[in-house]
Design an enzyme around this catalytic site. Sequence first.
Site, PDB file in Angstrom:
ATOM      1  N   LYS A  35     -28.178  83.365  11.099  1.00  0.00           N
ATOM      2  CA  LYS A  35     -28.961  83.135  12.181  1.00  0.00           C
ATOM      3  C   LYS A  35     -27.987  83.659  13.610  1.00  0.00           C
ATOM      4  CE  LYS A  35     -24.350  80.227  11.940  1.00  0.00           C
ATOM      5  NZ  LYS A  35     -23.125  80.674  12.966  1.00  0.00           N
ATOM      6  N   THR A  36     -26.948  85.019  12.642  1.00  0.00           N
ATOM      7  CA  THR A  36     -26.398  85.678  13.625  1.00  0.00           C
ATOM      8  C   THR A  36     -27.415  86.910  13.193  1.00  0.00           C
ATOM      9  OG1 THR A  36     -24.467  85.840  11.920  1.00  0.00           O
ATOM     10  CG2 THR A  36     -24.453  87.666  13.631  1.00  0.00           C
ATOM     11  N   ASP A 221     -22.975  80.212  19.725  1.00  0.00           N
ATOM     12  CA  ASP A 221     -22.707  80.450  18.207  1.00  0.00           C
ATOM     13  C   ASP A 221     -21.984  78.483  17.649  1.00  0.00           C
ATOM     14  OD1 ASP A 221     -23.216  81.053  15.696  1.00  0.00           O
ATOM     15  OD2 ASP A 221     -22.444  82.391  15.445  1.00  0.00           O
ATOM     16  N   GLU A 222     -22.247  78.426  16.308  1.00  0.00           N
ATOM     17  CA  GLU A 222     -20.921  77.579  15.831  1.00  0.00           C
ATOM     18  C   GLU A 222     -21.287  76.357  17.100  1.00  0.00           C
ATOM     19  OE1 GLU A 222     -20.835  77.327  12.864  1.00  0.00           O
ATOM     20  OE2 GLU A 222     -20.203  79.485  12.441  1.00  0.00           O
ATOM     21  N   GLN A 252     -22.718  71.010   9.728  1.00  0.00           N
ATOM     22  CA  GLN A 252     -21.432  71.862   9.611  1.00  0.00           C
ATOM     23  C   GLN A 252     -20.809  71.642  10.242  1.00  0.00           C
ATOM     24  OE1 GLN A 252     -21.769  76.321   7.721  1.00  0.00           O
ATOM     25  NE2 GLN A 252     -24.270  76.014   7.785  1.00  0.00           N
ATOM     26  N   ARG A 607     -21.338  78.771   0.958  1.00  0.00           N
ATOM     27  CA  ARG A 607     -20.387  80.057   0.623  1.00  0.00           C
ATOM     28  C   ARG A 607     -20.859  80.963  -0.461  1.00  0.00           C
ATOM     29  NH1 ARG A 607     -20.682  80.404   5.711  1.00  0.00           N
ATOM     30  NH2 ARG A 607     -21.666  78.478   5.219  1.00  0.00           N
TER      31      ARG A 607
END
Length: 801
Positions: A35-36, A221-222, A252, A607
């Site tokens: 996504k980044t 973001d997030e 998340q 992760r």
Amino acid sequence: MDREQIISKLNKEQQEAVLASEGPVLILAGAGSGKTRVLVHRIAYLIDVCGVAPYNILAITFTNKAAEEMRQRVDDMIGFGAGEIWVMTFHACCVRILRRHAEEIGFTRYFSIYDRDDQESVMKDILKRRKIDPKVISHKAVLNAISSAKDELITPEKYARLNKEWGQVKIADLYAEYQDKLKENNAMDFDDLISRTVALFEERPDILELYRRKFQYISVDEYQDTNTAQFRLVKLLADEHRNLCVVGDDDQSIYKFRGANIRNILNFEEYFPDAKVVKLERNYRSTQNILNAANEVIRHNRGRKSKRLWTDVGDGEKIRFKRYETGYAEAEAVAREIAQAVGRRERHYKDYAVLYRTNAQSRLFEEKCLLLNVPYKLVGGVNFYSRREIKDVLAYLKTIDNAVDDVASTRIINVPKRGIGATTITKIATYAADGGISFFDAAAAAKDIPGLSSATAKKVAVFTDFIAGLRRKSGELKVSDLIGEILNETGYLEALQAEGTEEAEDRLDNLDELRNKAVQYEENADSPSLSGFLEEVALIADIDTVDDNDDRVLLMTLHAAKGLEFPVVYMTGMEEGIFPSAMSINSSDSDEEVEEERRLCYVGITRAREQLTMTMAYERMMRGEMHPMMPSRFIHEMPREVVDLGKGSQASRTKPDLGNAGFGRSMREAITAKPYAPKPGNGAFTGAYGRSDEDMNSGYSSAYSRSGADRNGGAYSSPYKSPYSKPAQNKSSAPASASSGRIGSGELGYEVGDKVRHVKFGVGTVREIRNMGRDHQVTVDFPSWGVKKLLAGFAKLVREE
DNA sequence: TATATAGTGTTTTTT
DNA sequence: ACACTATATA
């Protein structure tokens, strides 16, 4: 770059997300789906292809670290002009706006930012002045209520209107006073930064218009972690042009406790019916086994936007599940494994992350890493900037920068000791309140304060003169020099050096570090200033300071790990009551809270790039007591075939019917179904289950070196005795030692039941003698004074015949 | 006023 | 187990 160059290396969904430059876009980005990358390419596309000015772009991230990374990647991609883009966290963005318009909402541009500590001192002070028993209403509870209210943009007035119960009415009142106090101090807390910006925009359409015109293209973001206030802020800014791109993953969302509103993401399409929705499910980070585990665990949650991560890199290793006798053994085994792998040159330390649910668990890992010479960095816990010595220096700086910050000036008026005690401080504070002036100004007028002796007034003047002097010089002095002057002139350094303890050494190191940060700031900032430095320091999170080049194992909470990735991950403390936390299990809406824990588990699993190990302890020390633990339900929720239970694991030994094949995908039957219950008394490790050799070894060695003997000065002797049975405590009122026979006999010259004489209290009867280590505490019943507890070494009691 | 000690409560996660 | 607060004493 042209359009083709920008999108050529992206998959189809990513391309879709990048090219949807106009209008509302919701990108549902699974963990590790790039996504980044999408966000960065999107910005490049906006600038290079659509001709958008960098000045018109706002990119909100969750942490400063993420902002930095994004800025770096944007820089690399588009080069010139990237500096004009606002890439920052919500909080940093709001501070920047608020400083510019501070005067318009009754603050000065030098307003302080209060952290939790500062908030607590304000609230404690309010409760004290109102004479409210902290046992009835705790300052923490009030602050939590206030914080939740602010997350929902509820003002004190609205809170009062909405809540009519007794306790809530009190809170509404305290909330109002707290806000007044902060304003008096020219200070805002973290929540204010958001809510006051929203208020500014809502009250001043002209100012809002300014920023609407500026931020033509906004990305968040997030997004799943935004709260109501943040959503409102974004909506206000984006309502006109509607070029809003949010990226998030409902799976998340792990910050509900901080007001994150999962509905923001689930309902995005309701707010923006024309929103384009893109799903990124292809994972570029982990092996299929890891993804299967993650997919399967999260599938146990209801009400999610369904998605399933996949990859084509192959299955990879299985997920390892390991059990240890205690938390000590667990920590030692993890540290040892890492040390060995690095020793064999298979890995670097920085390839590893050790994750846990609560910060309290970190201590064990820290100890074992120290013991085995494994370099580590502890993220979170006691934040660097919340250490006492750092906060002291910052309070000096704040007092210089923001003359009306009472929290700061009260903190340091007697640090280091200047002989200004609590009574004096109260008198100054009262004088300040009566005169409607700041604490510092009141202190500066100490000689006019009735009830202060001239000697005391003089001591206070030494302090205020010092600050006034620095304030005059603060214009030309660099921040680092200012810090140096504070430390030297006040004798702060001297006092620490004189202490000579290890703790003092640490503090000195930290102060050095702070000065280094100041120098760094001076070098990097466009126009360095004292306020600028304080702001940077206030908004920095511990995770932001992690240096990717440092070859260290990272120790952190699962929350802190969000947004990061590592080749090897250990998820530790996988036990019911720890993870999911007892809090969530016992909560009134347990289902929802356990779902949040499950999302946290999903975050943890995803992760890992190559190898994931989950560990647990059969027994764990909590609040000073050993508790038997059961495996986390999340372990059961993973598919059997992706998990490696280890050779010789108890499951296959004691439950032959389960063997190695033939049962369903659930882990439930494959592992321990009952808690490990050590037999009380004999303490030998004869729980119901057999153990692998590895478990045995680490369990014992660690227990011996750590748990019992060492910490009690060798009090326990037999290796057959349980290391976990509590050795007799020194302070116990039982006979201090078996050999001495009668209590306190010998050295003291009296015992329980004897009559003794005290200089002041006269004759009394000894009721109890407790061995306190160096001294004895003697409880004596004096007929005319009542029962007194005295220290034998002090009281000089004499036996009365 | 400053210090030492006993007693008490407490813990999830954080920008 | 630990940190914080209230209390006692020099």
